[in-house]
Structures are given as C-alpha cells and as structure tokens.
Motif scaffolding. Sequence first.
Motif, PDB file in Angstrom:
ATOM      1  N   GLU A  61       0.810  -1.215   0.000  1.00 45.26           N
ATOM      2  CA  GLU A  61       0.000   0.000   0.000  1.00 45.26           C
ATOM      3  C   GLU A  61       0.847   1.271   0.000  1.00 45.26           C
ATOM      4  O   GLU A  61       0.301   2.383  -0.067  1.00 45.26           O
ATOM      5  N   LYS A  62       2.175   1.106   0.069  1.00 46.18           N
ATOM      6  CA  LYS A  62       3.068   2.263   0.085  1.00 46.18           C
ATOM      7  C   LYS A  62       4.098   2.165  -1.037  1.00 46.18           C
ATOM      8  O   LYS A  62       5.252   2.569  -0.883  1.00 46.18           O
ATOM      9  N   ARG A  63       3.655   1.662  -2.178  1.00 43.96           N
ATOM     10  CA  ARG A  63       4.563   1.481  -3.314  1.00 43.96           C
ATOM     11  C   ARG A  63       5.133   2.829  -3.740  1.00 43.96           C
ATOM     12  O   ARG A  63       4.411   3.812  -3.918  1.00 43.96           O
ATOM     13  N   GLY A  64       6.430   2.855  -3.908  1.00 41.39           N
ATOM     14  CA  GLY A  64       7.122   4.080  -4.297  1.00 41.39           C
ATOM     15  C   GLY A  64       7.815   4.780  -3.147  1.00 41.39           C
ATOM     16  O   GLY A  64       8.541   5.759  -3.358  1.00 41.39           O
ATOM     17  N   ALA A  65       7.655   4.267  -1.906  1.00 42.68           N
ATOM     18  CA  ALA A  65       8.238   4.951  -0.749  1.00 42.68           C
ATOM     19  C   ALA A  65       9.766   4.915  -0.784  1.00 42.68           C
ATOM     20  O   ALA A  65      10.427   5.922  -0.511  1.00 42.68           O
ATOM     21  N   VAL A  66      10.352   3.766  -1.110  1.00 39.78           N
ATOM     22  CA  VAL A  66      11.816   3.667  -1.153  1.00 39.78           C
ATOM     23  C   VAL A  66      12.366   4.541  -2.276  1.00 39.78           C
ATOM     24  O   VAL A  66      13.385   5.234  -2.106  1.00 39.78           O
ATOM     25  N   TYR A  67      11.706   4.538  -3.421  1.00 40.24           N
ATOM     26  CA  TYR A  67      12.159   5.363  -4.546  1.00 40.24           C
ATOM     27  C   TYR A  67      12.099   6.846  -4.171  1.00 40.24           C
ATOM     28  O   TYR A  67      13.030   7.611  -4.451  1.00 40.24           O
ATOM     29  N   LEU A  68      11.009   7.268  -3.540  1.00 42.84           N
ATOM     30  CA  LEU A  68      10.889   8.655  -3.097  1.00 42.84           C
ATOM     31  C   LEU A  68      11.967   8.979  -2.078  1.00 42.84           C
ATOM     32  O   LEU A  68      12.611  10.039  -2.151  1.00 42.84           O
ATOM     33  N   MET A  69      12.190   8.096  -1.132  1.00 35.85           N
ATOM     34  CA  MET A  69      13.217   8.322  -0.119  1.00 35.85           C
ATOM     35  C   MET A  69      14.584   8.511  -0.756  1.00 35.85           C
ATOM     36  O   MET A  69      15.348   9.406  -0.376  1.00 35.85           O
ATOM     37  N   SER A  70      14.922   7.684  -1.757  1.00 42.03           N
ATOM     38  CA  SER A  70      16.242   7.786  -2.391  1.00 42.03           C
ATOM     39  C   SER A  70      16.414   9.125  -3.104  1.00 42.03           C
ATOM     40  O   SER A  70      17.535   9.626  -3.231  1.00 42.03           O
ATOM     41  N   GLY A  71      15.307   9.699  -3.578  1.00 43.05           N
ATOM     42  CA  GLY A  71      15.378  11.001  -4.224  1.00 43.05           C
ATOM     43  C   GLY A  71      15.448  12.161  -3.254  1.00 43.05           C
ATOM     44  O   GLY A  71      15.738  13.295  -3.647  1.00 43.05           O
ATOM     45  N   LEU A  72      15.209  11.879  -1.971  1.00 45.75           N
ATOM     46  CA  LEU A  72      15.196  12.935  -0.960  1.00 45.75           C
ATOM     47  C   LEU A  72      16.475  13.000  -0.136  1.00 45.75           C
ATOM     48  O   LEU A  72      16.690  13.963   0.596  1.00 45.75           O
ATOM     49  N   ILE A  73      17.329  11.988  -0.251  1.00 42.26           N
ATOM     50  CA  ILE A  73      18.521  11.958   0.593  1.00 42.26           C
ATOM     51  C   ILE A  73      19.400  13.180   0.353  1.00 42.26           C
ATOM     52  O   ILE A  73      20.013  13.716   1.282  1.00 42.26           O
ATOM     53  N   GLU A  74      19.458  13.642  -0.892  1.00 44.31           N
ATOM     54  CA  GLU A  74      20.317  14.785  -1.203  1.00 44.31           C
ATOM     55  C   GLU A  74      19.612  16.119  -0.988  1.00 44.31           C
ATOM     56  O   GLU A  74      20.188  17.172  -1.256  1.00 44.31           O
ATOM     57  N   GLU A  75      18.387  16.093  -0.473  1.00 39.40           N
ATOM     58  CA  GLU A  75      17.630  17.327  -0.281  1.00 39.40           C
ATOM     59  C   GLU A  75      17.789  17.877   1.134  1.00 39.40           C
ATOM     60  O   GLU A  75      16.816  18.259   1.790  1.00 39.40           O
ATOM     61  N   GLY A  76      19.037  17.892   1.603  1.00 35.87           N
ATOM     62  CA  GLY A  76      19.312  18.452   2.914  1.00 35.87           C
ATOM     63  C   GLY A  76      19.606  17.390   3.949  1.00 35.87           C
ATOM     64  O   GLY A  76      19.047  16.295   3.921  1.00 35.87           O
ATOM     65  N   ALA A  77      20.525  17.722   4.877  1.00 37.57           N
ATOM     66  CA  ALA A  77      20.892  16.799   5.946  1.00 37.57           C
ATOM     67  C   ALA A  77      21.473  17.604   7.104  1.00 37.57           C
ATOM     68  O   ALA A  77      22.073  18.667   6.917  1.00 37.57           O
ATOM     69  N   GLY A  78      21.282  17.099   8.322  1.00 39.84           N
ATOM     70  CA  GLY A  78      21.786  17.804   9.494  1.00 39.84           C
ATOM     71  C   GLY A  78      21.170  19.185   9.595  1.00 39.84           C
ATOM     72  O   GLY A  78      19.954  19.347   9.516  1.00 39.84           O
ATOM     73  N   ASP A  79      22.026  20.204   9.734  1.00 40.25           N
ATOM     74  CA  ASP A  79      21.515  21.579   9.825  1.00 40.25           C
ATOM     75  C   ASP A  79      21.509  22.284   8.468  1.00 40.25           C
ATOM     76  O   ASP A  79      21.324  23.503   8.398  1.00 40.25           O
ATOM     77  N   MET A  80      21.683  21.531   7.377  1.00 40.38           N
ATOM     78  CA  MET A  80      21.710  22.103   6.029  1.00 40.38           C
ATOM     79  C   MET A  80      20.418  21.790   5.294  1.00 40.38           C
ATOM     80  O   MET A  80      20.036  20.609   5.181  1.00 40.38           O
ATOM     81  N   ASP A  81      19.761  22.828   4.789  1.00 39.51           N
ATOM     82  CA  ASP A  81      18.626  22.568   3.912  1.00 39.51           C
ATOM     83  C   ASP A  81      19.152  22.202   2.528  1.00 39.51           C
ATOM     84  O   ASP A  81      20.360  22.076   2.319  1.00 39.51           O
ATOM     85  N   GLU A 194      10.012   5.758   7.353  1.00 40.37           N
ATOM     86  CA  GLU A 194       9.927   4.305   7.497  1.00 40.37           C
ATOM     87  C   GLU A 194      10.736   3.597   6.407  1.00 40.37           C
ATOM     88  O   GLU A 194      11.430   2.604   6.673  1.00 40.37           O
ATOM     89  N   ALA A 195      10.655   4.096   5.180  1.00 37.60           N
ATOM     90  CA  ALA A 195      11.426   3.511   4.086  1.00 37.60           C
ATOM     91  C   ALA A 195      12.921   3.627   4.364  1.00 37.60           C
ATOM     92  O   ALA A 195      13.690   2.679   4.122  1.00 37.60           O
ATOM     93  N   TYR A 196      13.334   4.768   4.870  1.00 37.26           N
ATOM     94  CA  TYR A 196      14.745   4.964   5.236  1.00 37.26           C
ATOM     95  C   TYR A 196      15.169   3.934   6.280  1.00 37.26           C
ATOM     96  O   TYR A 196      16.225   3.296   6.158  1.00 37.26           O
TER      97      TYR A 196
END
Length: 434
Positions: A61-81, A194-196
Amino acid sequence: MKRLFTTLIALLVALPAWAEIEIKEVTSPGGITAWLVEDHAIPFTALELRFRGGTSLDDPEKRGAVYLMSGLIEEGAGDMDARSYARELEALAASFSYNASDDTVSISARFLTENRDEVTDLLRTTIHEPRFDQDAVERVKAQILSGLKSDANDPNDIAGLSFSAMAYGDHPYGSEGKGTIDSVSALTRDDVVEAYDNVFAKDRLYVGAVGDITAEELGVLLDKLLADLPDSTKPIPGKAEVSIEGGVTVVDFDTPQSVALFAQKGIDRDDPDFFAAYILNHILGGGGFESRLMQEVREKRGLTYGVGTYLVPKDLASVYIGSVSSSNDRIAEAVEVIRSEWARAADEGVTQKELDDAKTYLTGAYPLRFDGNGQIAGIMVGMQMEGLPIDYIATRNDQVNAVTLEDVNRVASELLDPEGLHFTVVGQPVGLDG
C-alpha cells in the motif's frame, strides 16, 4: 571551478588497466567488509555503497516509498537545507548520487584526496541525518508524479508494467518500483522515514572503493560512515514465482507502431550453465547487428529498426526478455519470425563459427567496462552481491572461452521455450489477438 575541473579530469583518467586490477578485501576495525583497488596515480577516490533490498522493500500500500526516499537523501541533511547542502557539496568538488532499483539502493561518492575528511563528514551526515523536509517531500513527489504521468503514455513502459504484473503477480516485482500515481500521492513524510529505516542496515551492505586510499584509511572511513547503522532491519521478500505462459497479450494503444516485449523463464546468475546461456543470448538476440534476430527481423525483412534480447537474473527471480517494435500492420510478422528463430535455436543450436565469433566479441569487449574508478567500484560491488570470487575479473574471460559448442547447444535445447514465449504487444496490431 578549478577544483571541479580537476575532479572531471580524475573521473576520466584515474583508471588502472583492467588486466592489472588487484582487488583487496578490507575489514574495518568495526567489522565492515569492503573490496578495494588502490591506485595512487591521481588524488581521487570513488566509493560505492550498495544496500540489498531496494524498492522490493515497499509495503504494497506504500509502493514508491523507497524510490521517493532515495530522491530525498540529497535534499538536505543535518543543519543544512537543500540549498546549503548543494553549496557544501560543490565547495568540496565532490559528487554524490543515489539510485533505487528493484533489488538495491546505492550511494555513489566521488572525491579528491585533499577533501576526503570533509567529504566523509558530509556523507556521514547525509546517511545518518537526512532531513526529509516537508517542502522537499512535496517537491520530489511532484517530480515523480510528473514522470509517472509521462510513463502512462509511453508504450514501452506500458508493456513493461503489463508483463511484470503477469509474470510476478503480487510480488513486489509485479508493480512499478516508482509507485503509482495513487500510491505516490498518498505517501507522507512518515512513510519516507519508514522507508529509510527499512533500507539502511549493515547486514545488507556491500562496499567497493577505487583510487587514492589505503586499506587502513578505508577502514577508518568506513567505520566513521557506517559503524552506527543498525545491524539488521526489515527482511527482504522471498523469491518470486515466475508465471509466464506462451501466447500474446495485446494492450490497445493508439499509435502507428506497436511495441512488443517478449519473455520466458530465465536462468539464475549462479547456475553452472550461465555462461553458456550468456553466449547463446549474444548469438540469438544480444549481439547487436550480428545477432540472428537482428539479421532475420531487420536486415532480411525490414520489420524493425532494432530487436534485442537480455538475460535478466534479478535477486528474487530470473527471466529472459526481448523487445521489438514495428508498424501495426507488420508486428504480427515480426512476432512470427522471432518465435521461429527461438524454435530454430532450440532445435538446431548454433554453429562453431557463431560460437567463436561470440567469444571473440565478449572477451574483447570485457575490458571496456573498466573505464573509470566509479565503474570499477560498481563492478566490484556487483561481484560481491552475486557471490563471485575476488579474482573473477582475472578469470572471467577464461570461463567464457571454456564454454564448448556442446555446452551452448545443450543449454539452447533446455532453456529456450518457443511455446512458452509470451509477447506483450502495446499498440493496435493487425493480425494479433490477445
């Protein structure tokens, strides 16, 4: 800009000769295993991290969650947007890339030796502290949804989805790893988190490194990056039961040219006959203009611009797939010729000349795969995941050359199943019913 130019030069030049590649197995003080090729000619390193499981870890029921997560990893981390993160990466003249497939999630890093420590810090933050900001979630979701809407009007994608649903059923392989418009639209930030949590764990990690780094330095880097990952997480799904029956499925689509995907059950990568099947495929449909299908379907009859076949041994299922496109009024003839050539190869096998020519090509082309540190790092990770020995690169061509005509023709008779070959045709084909 000067540093970025240096990085690009390193990408192009920093590659050891393939025949001289010496792979070392490295175990970090914390117990993380990696394969390493040291090359100190240029101050540049490529690092490949790959986690088994991929989009197959999605709940139905959550198809695409891992793919979406992989596209978001580079969209900011720690205190960096997202913007601050991108500026930091550019300032270090490094590159990170992320990819999710049916079976893996991968992180590829490229960096200069002078910036190794800072890049390691940034990559650690990327892996352990992704932000998954709501605005980034919505932005990347919108990009994926746009792509899915485009795919819905692409005959090739339609054929692939139709085939997968038939062949794999309810297994994750049976649906699009990117998700559907409905499933992606419904995904929340909590689903991404959750996918992460489901993907990143040490028991499914494989590492390859190539370049200006010693075994001791790599061990320290790996512990800094990965020692804090959990030991294990969500189990990988079981094997898929492949269900392919001979025949034709027609998916009506308003286009002057039909696209056909044809397939049958395949052969696993660890099967003792894999190399014989690999050579057989090259002769039948995988060898470009020299293959039998290209000669019969394109050169002799002019039915298509191109036809090709591929062995696809995934982690959880193996299939043998080909594709062809032709005008609606000629696709039926193309289907007939392909099935006939499938049967001829099964019944009569191949000739000694075809085998010799295939071996010459396959062994001669193999060194061309090793055209950069990043490519070599990726190949090493793939070798680990497939359970290949550390000396495989040195012995691979010998294994190809060891295949005999009797081996190939026996495998042709056992593997090829013209009656079980199924054609999924998208278009408005004349003379085909499905």
